[in-house]
Design an enzyme around this catalytic site. Sequence first.
Site, PDB file in Angstrom:
ATOM      1  NE  ARG A 195      -3.420  -2.798   0.696  1.00 44.36           N
ATOM      2  CZ  ARG A 195      -4.328  -3.311  -0.115  1.00 44.36           C
ATOM      3  NH1 ARG A 195      -4.627  -2.691  -1.241  1.00 44.36           N
ATOM      4  NH2 ARG A 195      -4.929  -4.443   0.195  1.00 44.36           N
TER       5      ARG A 195
ATOM      6  CG  ASP B  10     -11.684  -2.158  -6.377  1.00 46.93           C
ATOM      7  OD1 ASP B  10     -10.669  -2.534  -5.740  1.00 46.93           O
ATOM      8  OD2 ASP B  10     -12.805  -2.094  -5.860  1.00 46.93           O
TER       9      ASP B  10
ATOM     10  CB  THR C 136      -8.394  -9.135  -7.449  1.00 51.71           C
ATOM     11  OG1 THR C 136      -9.124  -9.388  -6.236  1.00 51.71           O
ATOM     12  CG2 THR C 136      -9.380  -8.910  -8.572  1.00 51.71           C
TER      13      THR C 136
ATOM     14  CG  ASP D 256     -11.815 -10.470  -3.435  1.00 53.66           C
ATOM     15  OD1 ASP D 256     -11.737 -11.556  -2.829  1.00 53.66           O
ATOM     16  OD2 ASP D 256     -11.453  -9.389  -2.945  1.00 53.66           O
TER      17      ASP D 256
ATOM     18  CG  ASP E  69     -13.937  -7.506  -6.551  1.00 58.53           C
ATOM     19  OD1 ASP E  69     -12.901  -7.663  -7.216  1.00 58.53           O
ATOM     20  OD2 ASP E  69     -13.952  -6.916  -5.453  1.00 58.53           O
TER      21      ASP E  69
ATOM     22  NE  ARG F 209     -16.416 -31.882  16.341  1.00 54.07           N
ATOM     23  CZ  ARG F 209     -15.153 -32.095  16.671  1.00 54.07           C
ATOM     24  NH1 ARG F 209     -14.191 -31.976  15.757  1.00 54.07           N
ATOM     25  NH2 ARG F 209     -14.828 -32.436  17.896  1.00 54.07           N
TER      26      ARG F 209
ATOM     27  NE  ARG G 168     -12.903  -5.036   2.472  1.00 49.74           N
ATOM     28  CZ  ARG G 168     -11.691  -5.334   2.017  1.00 49.74           C
ATOM     29  NH1 ARG G 168     -11.008  -6.314   2.584  1.00 49.74           N
ATOM     30  NH2 ARG G 168     -11.154  -4.681   1.008  1.00 49.74           N
TER      31      ARG G 168
ATOM     32  N   GLY H 102     -20.218 -28.809  -2.465  1.00 51.58           N
ATOM     33  CA  GLY H 102     -21.447 -29.400  -1.957  1.00 51.58           C
ATOM     34  C   GLY H 102     -21.899 -28.856  -0.625  1.00 51.58           C
TER      35      GLY H 102
ATOM     36  CE  LYS I 176     -27.843 -33.120   3.341  1.00 49.15           C
ATOM     37  NZ  LYS I 176     -27.680 -31.880   2.523  1.00 49.15           N
TER      38      LYS I 176
ATOM     39  CB  SER J 146     -21.688 -33.849   9.275  1.00 53.66           C
ATOM     40  OG  SER J 146     -21.904 -34.584   8.087  1.00 53.66           O
TER      41      SER J 146
ATOM     42  CG  HIS K 208      -3.776 -13.830   4.109  1.00 53.74           C
ATOM     43  ND1 HIS K 208      -4.444 -13.468   5.245  1.00 53.74           N
ATOM     44  CD2 HIS K 208      -3.619 -12.704   3.369  1.00 53.74           C
ATOM     45  CE1 HIS K 208      -4.663 -12.157   5.218  1.00 53.74           C
ATOM     46  NE2 HIS K 208      -4.189 -11.670   4.104  1.00 53.74           N
TER      47      HIS K 208
ATOM     48  NE  ARG L 189      -4.977 -11.623  -0.078  1.00 52.97           N
ATOM     49  CZ  ARG L 189      -5.761 -10.912  -0.874  1.00 52.97           C
ATOM     50  NH1 ARG L 189      -5.671 -11.076  -2.182  1.00 52.97           N
ATOM     51  NH2 ARG L 189      -6.636 -10.062  -0.378  1.00 52.97           N
TER      52      ARG L 189
END
Length: 328
Positions: free
Chosen positions: A76, A107, A130, A132, A134, A167, A176, A190, A218, A220, A258, A261
Amino acid sequence: MVNKIKRIGVMTSGGDSPGMNAAIRAVVRSCAYYNVECVGFYRGFQGMVEGDYMEMDARSVRNIISRGGTILKSARSKDFLTPQGRKKAANSLSKAKVDAMILIGGDGTFRGGKIFSEEHGFPVIGVPGTIDNDIFGTHYTIGYDTALNTVVEAIDKIRDTASSHNRLFFVEVMGRDAGFIALNSGIGAGAEEILIPEEDLGLDRLLASLERSRKSGKMSSIVVVSEGDKIGKNVFELAEYVTKNLPDYDSKVTVLGHIQRGGSPSCFDRVLASRLCVKAVELLLDGQKNVMVGFVNNQIESCSLVSALKEKHDINRDLLRISDILST
């Protein structure tokens, strides 16, 4: 081609994504093919401000196509947010004799490039990198496919544990402001429910869905949650709420973070990066500027940076319908 460009700069900015190195490689080798010099700026816009760059030729990018991350680093830049910082960046480009820049990022990267170009009349081309996915003007961004594969592999492994212990797992994925990763990986793995920022399903609907799953046998389940989902303040609060209201479930949370990424880019991302960046160089040599290259209907097309920033890449609503059907 109208080749008034003699020296092209390339940088990566914003969050890293798998395939950025393949993109850098494609820019550098395209420049070599067209007898244009190429320099790589370190740490995105901050490298432009500081004049931190390296000369790059075809051999300097050997063996990087399979590597994750970015050899040019990313960062940045608070300096670039100011007119004074952008003026310093313009002076650095002038001293380096760079005629145009290729900006690989999202962006925020494109927004910085657009402002810089408007202030200093400097040609830039944006390449969408990216996870994302987006960005308007492209069906796929560099790194998205690899991130999806990483998420699906992780969820497959989590499901083994969920099934073994009966579980309910809430798996948070990146996104985000956009639910592309959650929606597509959720269907691919699934998942019983998928929560995304674009579609506020509400807590009551989530509880009803999980209760139906429990009654159908179900014990789990997997719920994929985009980090920008609006149902709860965070995934941990969401899991706590479900446990309180559905005590028959043993709820757990996994935040993939992360790992999405990193890793070696998929073949799709390597090919996408290569196609986009060859086109980016050719557009600059043809006299075009201030556009973004994108992948639309299996073709490489371009749109203005203004459109890429102003318009929105909407999710496929039919996938939401498909998710509901398949989670029965």
